[in-house]
Design a protein around this motif. Structure first.
Motif, PDB file in Angstrom:
ATOM      1  N   ALA A 173      36.609  29.056  48.970  1.00 26.65           N
ATOM      2  CA  ALA A 173      35.620  29.775  49.768  1.00 26.65           C
ATOM      3  C   ALA A 173      36.169  31.129  50.198  1.00 26.65           C
ATOM      4  O   ALA A 173      37.369  31.278  50.464  1.00 26.65           O
ATOM      5  CB  ALA A 173      35.239  28.946  50.995  1.00 26.65           C
ATOM      6  N   HIS A 174      35.279  32.113  50.287  1.00 27.54           N
ATOM      7  CA  HIS A 174      35.677  33.467  50.664  1.00 27.54           C
ATOM      8  C   HIS A 174      35.724  33.590  52.188  1.00 27.54           C
ATOM      9  O   HIS A 174      34.960  34.342  52.808  1.00 27.54           O
ATOM     10  CB  HIS A 174      34.686  34.469  50.072  1.00 27.54           C
ATOM     11  CG  HIS A 174      35.130  35.889  50.173  1.00 27.54           C
ATOM     12  ND1 HIS A 174      34.335  36.939  49.762  1.00 27.54           N
ATOM     13  CD2 HIS A 174      36.277  36.452  50.636  1.00 27.54           C
ATOM     14  CE1 HIS A 174      34.967  38.085  49.973  1.00 27.54           C
ATOM     15  NE2 HIS A 174      36.135  37.812  50.515  1.00 27.54           N
ATOM     16  N   ASP A 175      36.626  32.805  52.794  1.00 29.33           N
ATOM     17  CA  ASP A 175      36.798  32.831  54.242  1.00 29.33           C
ATOM     18  C   ASP A 175      38.206  32.343  54.575  1.00 29.33           C
ATOM     19  O   ASP A 175      39.006  32.047  53.682  1.00 29.33           O
ATOM     20  CB  ASP A 175      35.741  31.972  54.944  1.00 29.33           C
ATOM     21  CG  ASP A 175      35.687  30.524  54.441  1.00 29.33           C
ATOM     22  OD1 ASP A 175      36.695  30.045  53.856  1.00 29.33           O
ATOM     23  OD2 ASP A 175      34.653  29.853  54.645  1.00 29.33           O
TER      24      ASP A 175
ATOM     25  N   VAL B  27      48.211  34.208  40.653  1.00 26.31           N
ATOM     26  CA  VAL B  27      48.697  35.536  41.035  1.00 26.31           C
ATOM     27  C   VAL B  27      47.620  36.584  40.791  1.00 26.31           C
ATOM     28  O   VAL B  27      46.870  36.524  39.808  1.00 26.31           O
ATOM     29  CB  VAL B  27      49.980  35.892  40.252  1.00 26.31           C
ATOM     30  CG1 VAL B  27      50.413  37.328  40.535  1.00 26.31           C
ATOM     31  CG2 VAL B  27      51.100  34.913  40.607  1.00 26.31           C
ATOM     32  N   ALA B  28      47.544  37.574  41.689  1.00 23.38           N
ATOM     33  CA  ALA B  28      46.593  38.667  41.531  1.00 23.38           C
ATOM     34  C   ALA B  28      46.854  39.384  40.210  1.00 23.38           C
ATOM     35  O   ALA B  28      48.008  39.619  39.844  1.00 23.38           O
ATOM     36  CB  ALA B  28      46.729  39.648  42.699  1.00 23.38           C
TER      37      ALA B  28
ATOM     38  N   ALA C 170      41.293  39.939  57.083  1.00 18.84           N
ATOM     39  CA  ALA C 170      40.288  40.958  56.796  1.00 18.84           C
ATOM     40  C   ALA C 170      39.349  40.351  55.766  1.00 18.84           C
ATOM     41  O   ALA C 170      39.597  39.247  55.261  1.00 18.84           O
ATOM     42  CB  ALA C 170      40.936  42.242  56.266  1.00 18.84           C
ATOM     43  N   GLN C 171      38.284  41.049  55.439  1.00 14.25           N
ATOM     44  CA  GLN C 171      37.289  40.455  54.552  1.00 14.25           C
ATOM     45  C   GLN C 171      37.888  40.035  53.215  1.00 14.25           C
ATOM     46  O   GLN C 171      37.598  38.942  52.721  1.00 14.25           O
ATOM     47  CB  GLN C 171      36.138  41.436  54.311  1.00 14.25           C
ATOM     48  CG  GLN C 171      35.031  40.842  53.428  1.00 14.25           C
ATOM     49  CD  GLN C 171      33.861  41.794  53.242  1.00 14.25           C
ATOM     50  OE1 GLN C 171      33.906  42.942  53.676  1.00 14.25           O
ATOM     51  NE2 GLN C 171      32.810  41.329  52.598  1.00 14.25           N
ATOM     52  N   ASN C 172      38.723  40.880  52.643  1.00 18.10           N
ATOM     53  CA  ASN C 172      39.253  40.602  51.309  1.00 18.10           C
ATOM     54  C   ASN C 172      40.772  40.433  51.280  1.00 18.10           C
ATOM     55  O   ASN C 172      41.371  40.424  50.193  1.00 18.10           O
ATOM     56  CB  ASN C 172      38.850  41.710  50.336  1.00 18.10           C
ATOM     57  CG  ASN C 172      37.347  41.738  50.111  1.00 18.10           C
ATOM     58  OD1 ASN C 172      36.701  40.705  49.952  1.00 18.10           O
ATOM     59  ND2 ASN C 172      36.774  42.942  50.137  1.00 18.10           N
TER      60      ASN C 172
ATOM     61  N   ALA D 178      40.165  38.451  44.601  1.00 21.53           N
ATOM     62  CA  ALA D 178      40.098  39.128  43.313  1.00 21.53           C
ATOM     63  C   ALA D 178      39.476  38.191  42.292  1.00 21.53           C
ATOM     64  O   ALA D 178      39.825  37.011  42.225  1.00 21.53           O
ATOM     65  CB  ALA D 178      41.493  39.551  42.844  1.00 21.53           C
ATOM     66  N   ALA D 179      38.563  38.716  41.494  1.00 27.53           N
ATOM     67  CA  ALA D 179      37.905  37.943  40.437  1.00 27.53           C
ATOM     68  C   ALA D 179      37.275  36.664  40.983  1.00 27.53           C
ATOM     69  O   ALA D 179      37.321  35.609  40.355  1.00 27.53           O
ATOM     70  CB  ALA D 179      38.892  37.614  39.312  1.00 27.53           C
TER      71      ALA D 179
END
Length: 277
Positions: free
Chosen positions: A105-107, A141-142, A194-196, A233-234
């Motif tokens: 989840a993006h949180d 990994v990013a 932060a958001q990202n 990312a992605a």
């Protein structure tokens, strides 16, 4: 296994720490002669130093570069709520048997789940195999940091390094032995958000060593905290940098050390977990 630009301490991933044990019959011998408490033999000392130095150097190299995170500190001085480790009720990340869970989840909750699972992956025995190691790094990994991580890891997992931990030169386990390298998350917390971008600390216990009769590197445990900086990312949380420090460590108990056979059997029979908040 990791120390980055924001290094706070030292210690190999999966555990190179020492533990006090109470053995049957009052003896201090473990696995047919190796000393568990103190790790006083020269070979054991070389093993510990080799694990720490090589892996610190590897991740420090991989983490070189400016930290462009836009994160800001939150809740640094706050005490965790009593419900901070309770089940959230949110559907956990999807996973496939044998694969590293992805799709968080993006949180903040998703970032904590990702960091815990990534700590497990980076501390696994599979990291000593080139093919498995590359697959692990590719998954967590990013993208912008992947090449650096891969090069650093390839430079760390050398035949000499494998030999220091009791493996064959190619990273395979000698016949008659069971290699143990596991990281077990105890808890997580977000220190920057932060958001990202998220910074997550993962408190862990680790196991490292070779189970088998006459092993000179018996399985020991350690306690450490991994700090991961993650970016979105992605469509998922990915590792940008990581660092590690020792502890917090509890007072060692007087548990009786298991035999080599019991330890090897446990490793084969007890699988790992997927962690999700």
């Amino acid at each position: 296994m990791s120390l980055g630009d924001d290094q706070e301490g030292s210690g190999g991933y999966g555990g190179t720490g020492q533990t006090r044990t109470h053995l049957p019959g009052g003896t201090t011998d473990v696995y047919g002669g190796a000393r568990r408490t103190g790790r006083s033999s020269s070979r054991s000392l070389v093993t510990v130093v080799g694990v720490v130095v090589l892996l610190i150097a590897a991740i420090a190299f991989a983490n070189r570069g400016d930290d462009d995170s836009s994160s800001s500190g939150v809740g640094a001085g706050e005490q965790p709520r009593a419900t901070s480790t309770a089940a959230s009720g949110t559907k956990p990340v999807q996973s496939t048997p044998g694969a590293i869970p992805t799709g968080y989840a993006h949180d903040a909750q998703g970032a904590q789940s990702a960091a815990a699972n990534y700590a497990v992956a980076l501390g696994a025995a599979g990291m000593f195999d080139k093919t498995q190691r590359d697959a692990t790094l590719q998954a967590i990994v990013a993208p912008a940091r992947l090449a650096g991580f891969q090069a650093a890891m390839d430079g760390a997992y050398t035949p000499a390094f494998n030999k220091n931990v009791g493996l064959n030169d190619d990273g395979s386990t000698p016949a008659g032995y069971t290699f143990v390298s596991r990281t077990n998350p105890i808890g997580t917390k977000v220190t920057e958000s932060a958001q990202n971008n998220m910074t997550v600390e993962v408190w862990c216990s680790g196991l490292l060593g070779m189970a088998g009769e006459n092993s000179t590197n018996p399985v020991t445990n350690s306690w450490f905290t991994v700090t991961m900086k993650l970016e979105w990312a992605a469509g998922d949380w990915k590792v940008v940098t990581q660092s590690q420090k020792e502890g917090p460590a509890p007072v060692p108990g007087d548990d009786t050390a298991s035999s080599a056979d019991d330890m090897a059997k446990a490793v084969d029979e007890y699988g790992g977990f997927t962690y999700a908040r």
